[in-house]
Design an enzyme around this catalytic site. Structure first.
Site, mmCIF file in Angstrom:
data_model
loop_
_atom_site.group_PDB
_atom_site.id
_atom_site.type_symbol
_atom_site.label_atom_id
_atom_site.label_comp_id
_atom_site.label_asym_id
_atom_site.label_seq_id
_atom_site.Cartn_x
_atom_site.Cartn_y
_atom_site.Cartn_z
ATOM 1 N N ASP A 57 0.835 -1.196 0.000
ATOM 2 C CA ASP A 57 0.000 0.000 0.000
ATOM 3 C C ASP A 57 0.873 1.252 0.000
ATOM 4 O OD1 ASP A 57 -2.683 1.338 0.513
ATOM 5 O OD2 ASP A 57 -1.590 2.005 2.289
ATOM 6 N N GLU B 180 1.562 -0.404 -4.908
ATOM 7 C CA GLU B 180 0.564 0.588 -5.292
ATOM 8 C C GLU B 180 1.270 1.896 -5.659
ATOM 9 O OE1 GLU B 180 -3.238 3.214 -3.773
ATOM 10 O OE2 GLU B 180 -1.673 2.625 -2.373
#
Ligand SMILES: *[C@@H]1O[C@H](CO)[C@@H](O)[C@H](O)[C@H]1NC(C)=O
Ligand SMILES: *[C@@H]1O[C@H](CO)[C@@H](O)[C@H](O)[C@H]1NC(C)=O
Ligand SMILES: *[C@@H]1O[C@H](CO)[C@@H](O)[C@H](O)[C@H]1NC(C)=O
Length: 496
Positions: A213, A249
């Protein structure tokens, strides 16, 4: 010879992080967003394994802050308090049980690793966390890890607010706080070690890899710093020396100094241009047409196929967060969405992830169970796009055509297009405002095939449109523009 084999083995180790570690002929994963561990375990056994899904991306499993205003939003799970496996999806025992049961039926688990930051600076102090661990954001004190003020980036950030203010400045983007989230000092070996300890705990339980993330908000070298500390995968499920699959990401829609390619050394990157562009094409915005998809992939400025993790929508941009904008297609635009997911799963570019969503607008009661209706759809406001016939059958299509080249492209210069995958599969779309009537080369062996979009083959019977492929590979297609699903897909396992 031995030297060559050793060299190849070494290269294999270095490059392993790009390999999803799925079983052969299982070429897609599904994001079961916010599902409970016990529901995922059952879904692996009753649905994902039998339908050829390769794995599941799960929501962050670690302890997070509890936010009550608004009431328990999905994004509280992106605000860590500790690395204890303890969230509204379940506890550590339930997580372990899920990983073992899914691996047992050949479905892999990928963890959404939130390691760029801890919770928001305004989180306060107390024990309002999913496992009751104490924290104090004013003092940057997270004793359950433990992290203290030394472990955050405050000294490195030079904006007035301490937050990222300008995405044109890569130092801000990586050293300042993302929307007020306390930014970990990943340059410190201690911080890297605590993150690696968390990820190694999960690897030892049997997970196959990680979504990293907010990778864009970390320096690629700092990510490498903790990835280099990771164990090989658990040999109970994976062969000796297997590296965890890594996909980062990195929201790169162009026009910023931070690009996806800066992260290739660590693993794959999420290609956000993919869903944004595909949505624009299917909506026919900006003068786009499906005919232009002929060179879809690198030809559209995307990262190389073997570095891409692709998706039509994700948990952020399906609700207007993150990147992509209004063009992103979701289950709310079901007709176009099915065509987009069908196109993605038929096309050889990238490693594909299917989204599976919930329908309620914003708030989330603790650990809502997934129920399954008699017709195999989901109840309790879970959307379960992965169970939609058209999407599930295209996941199978992708497995059937694995390794076959992109072939026999056809278009009408507008929004009617078709392409094959060697001699294994063929798909044709009509997104024009008039009917399609064409005789096309499919590349398939002669025979009668059952369309897997309007129905499917069941035993020797076809519940759908039948397509007759002649000895020379040609077939006639007729698709009205008012069809529920104006596309047809056939493959060799759906031959009658
Ligand atoms: C494709 O669209 C063109 C207009 O761009 C139209 O003239 C033609 O009939 C269409 N082809 C088919 C096979 O429907
Ligand atoms: C599609 O065609 C119909 C009938 O010709 C027309 O009324 C409608 O406006 C068209 N829609 C679009 C989006 O072009
Ligand atoms: C489709 O095209 C063929 C060949 O041009 C024609 O014979 C046939 O009638 C057409 N079918 C329809 C339903 O328009």
């Amino acid at each position: 010879m031995q030297v060559l084999l050793l060299l190849l083995a070494a290269a294999g180790l270095c490059w392993g992080q790009y390999n999803p570690n799925t079983l052969p002929k299982r070429n897609s994963i599904v994001h079961l967003f916010e599902w409970r561990w016990q529901d995922i375990a059952e879904e692996c056994e009753r649905y994902l394994a039998p339908n050829g899904f390769g794995g599941v991306q799960v929501s962050p499993p670690n302890e997070n802050i509890v936010i009550t205003s608004p009431n328990r939003p999905w994004w509280e799970r992106y605000q860590p308090i500790s690395y204890k496996i303890c969230s509204r999806s379940g506890n550590e025992q339930q997580f372990r049980d899920m990983v073992a049961r899914c691996n047992k039926v050949g479905v892999r688990i990928y963890v959404d690793a939130v390691v760029n930051h801890m919770c928001g600076a305004a989180g306060g102090s107390g024990t309002h966390s999913t496992c009751g661990s104490y924290f104090n954001t004013g003092k940057e004190d997270f004793p359950a890890v433990p992290y203290s003020g030394w472990d955050f980036n405050d000294g490195k950030c030079h904006t007035g607010s301490g937050n990222i203010e300008n995405y044109g400045d890569m130092y801000q983007v990586r050293d300042c706080r993302l929307t007020g989230l306390l930014d970990l000092a990943l340059s410190k070996d201690y911080v890297r070690s605590k993150i690696a300890e968390y990820m190694n705990n999960l690897i030892d339980m049997g997970v196959a890899g990680f979504r990293i993330d907010a990778a864009k908000h970390m320096w690629p070298g700092d990510i490498k710093g903790f990835l280099d500390k990771l164990h090989n995968l658990n040999t109970q499920w994976f062969s000796e020396g297997t590296r965890p699959f890594i996909y980062q990401e990195v929201i790169d829609l162009g026009g910023e100094p931070i690009t996806g390619s800066q992260y290739f050394e660590n693993g794959r990157v999420t290609e956000f241009k993919y869903g944004a562009k595909l949505g624009t094409v299917l909506r026919k915005w900006d003068g786009e047409k499906m005919a232009y998809l002929k060179n879809w992939g690198e030809g559209w400025g995307f990262v190389p196929s073997d570095r891409a993790l692709v998706f039509v929508d994700n948990h952020d941009n399906q609700r207007g967060h993150g990147a992509g904008g209004a063009s992103i297609l979701t289950f709310w635009d079901a007709r176009l969405y099915k065509m987009a997911v069908g196109f993605m799963l038929a096309h050889p570019y990238g490693f594909t992830r299917v989204m599976s969503s919930f329908r309620w607008p914003r708030h989330f009661e603790n650990g809502k169970a997934v129920t399954i209706n008699a017709d195999t759809t989901c109840g309790n406001d879970w959307v379960c796009e992965h169970r939609w016939r058209q999407i599930r059958n295209m996941v199978i299509f992708r497995n059937v055509v694995d390794g076959e080249p992109f072939s026999n492209w056809w278009d009408n210069g507008s929004n009617q297009v078709a392409f094959g995958r060697g001699s294994k599969g063929f798909i044709i779309f009509n997104n024009d405002n008039w009917s399609l009537n064409a005789s096309l080369q499919t590349g398939l062996p002669a025979g009668t095939y059952c369309d897997i979009i309007s129905g499917q083959k069941e035993g020797d019977f076809c519940t759908a449109v039948e397509v007759h492929v002649a000895a020379d590979g040609m077939a006639d297609f007729l698709i009205g523009n008012e069809e529920d699903d104006p596309f047809i897909a056939i493959h060799v396992d759906a031959k009658l």
